[in-house]
Design an enzyme around this catalytic site. Structure first.
Site, short mmCIF file in Angstrom:
data_model
loop_
_atom_site.label_atom_id
_atom_site.label_comp_id
_atom_site.label_asym_id
_atom_site.label_seq_id
_atom_site.Cartn_x
_atom_site.Cartn_y
_atom_site.Cartn_z
N HIS A 1 0.94 4.96 1.32
CA HIS A 1 0.17 6.14 2.52
C HIS A 1 0.84 7.29 2.33
CE1 HIS A 1 -2.20 7.04 5.66
NE2 HIS A 1 -1.17 7.18 6.21
N SER B 1 4.78 6.93 2.35
CA SER B 1 5.38 5.64 2.64
C SER B 1 4.73 4.34 1.76
CB SER B 1 5.13 5.20 3.85
OG SER B 1 5.63 6.13 4.78
N ASP C 1 -2.42 0.77 8.37
CA ASP C 1 -1.26 1.42 7.86
C ASP C 1 -0.03 0.93 9.05
OD1 ASP C 1 -2.51 2.66 5.87
OD2 ASP C 1 -3.28 4.33 7.25
N ASN D 1 0.99 -1.14 0.08
CA ASN D 1 -0.15 0.04 0.06
C ASN D 1 1.07 1.44 0.10
OD1 ASN D 1 -2.49 1.58 0.29
ND2 ASN D 1 -1.79 1.54 2.41
#
Length: 191
Positions: free
Chosen positions: A111, A138, A147, A109
């Site tokens: 973020h 990130s 996260d 992912n």
């Protein structure tokens, strides 16, 4: 994994990070190819862009049905496409523990903060309110916690005097487009 890893991108909106991943995947020597773009929003503009590029797409709405049923449908589409790694790019749904476990170690992912700072939403406004002089983005491995997975790569972006959440977000997004393809390639080279 294959010589070029088979990657799916999950998105909920316009897909600008997906577009950056696709562009990088078409460069000579790329470590991955985007074989599927999937969304929880059938009207997501990113789906139309991907289809226009000849990339297979899949959309299913989660509305009015159990989360497990919706995720099973997405999972089936990913497996039918031979996906090896999932890249979340503005996918605005929390994944269940069961889905994360099924793809453990294979979901990334991006973020818009320097994790572990500012998990969740409103990251740019929170950085400005805290008086931070640097923000960023990130790429991390997805775990069950929001996260919270191991960070694979980060990019720092200065917070400028007079920045608003929108002006900072625009600069961070440009940096995200550079970071995500590099972090994905680095991750694939190590796995």
């Amino acid at each position: 994994m294959a010589e070029r890893a088979r990657v799916a991108v999950l998105l909920s909106g316009r897909g600008s990070n997906m577009q950056a991943l696709v562009a990088a995947s078409r460069a000579a020597g790329a470590r991955y190819e985007i074989v599927l773009v999937a969304s929880d929003k059938p009207e997501a503009p990113g789906l139309a862009w991907a289809a226009g590029q000849g990339i297979a797409t899949f959309a299913a709405s989660p509305r009015g049905r159990p989360k497990a049923e919706f995720e099973d449908e997405i999972d089936a589409a990913l497996r039918a496409a031979g996906v090896e790694v999932i890249a979340l790019a503005g996918y605005m749904r929390l994944l269940s523990a069961a889905f994360v476990a099924a793809w453990a170690g294979r979901i990334l992912n991006i973020h818009p903060s320097l994790l572990p700072k500012y998990k969740g939403l409103d990251t740019h406004a929170r950085a400005i309110a805290a008086g931070d002089d640097v923000a960023g983005a990130s790429v991390h491995l997805v775990t069950e916690a929001l996260d919270d997975g191991p960070v694979i790569g980060q990019v720092r972006v200065p917070v400028m005097e007079g920045d608003t959440a929108d002006t900072l977000a625009a600069r961070v997004l440009v940096a995200e487009h550079q970071l995500y393809p590099l972090a994905l390639s680095d991750f694939l080279s190590r796995n």
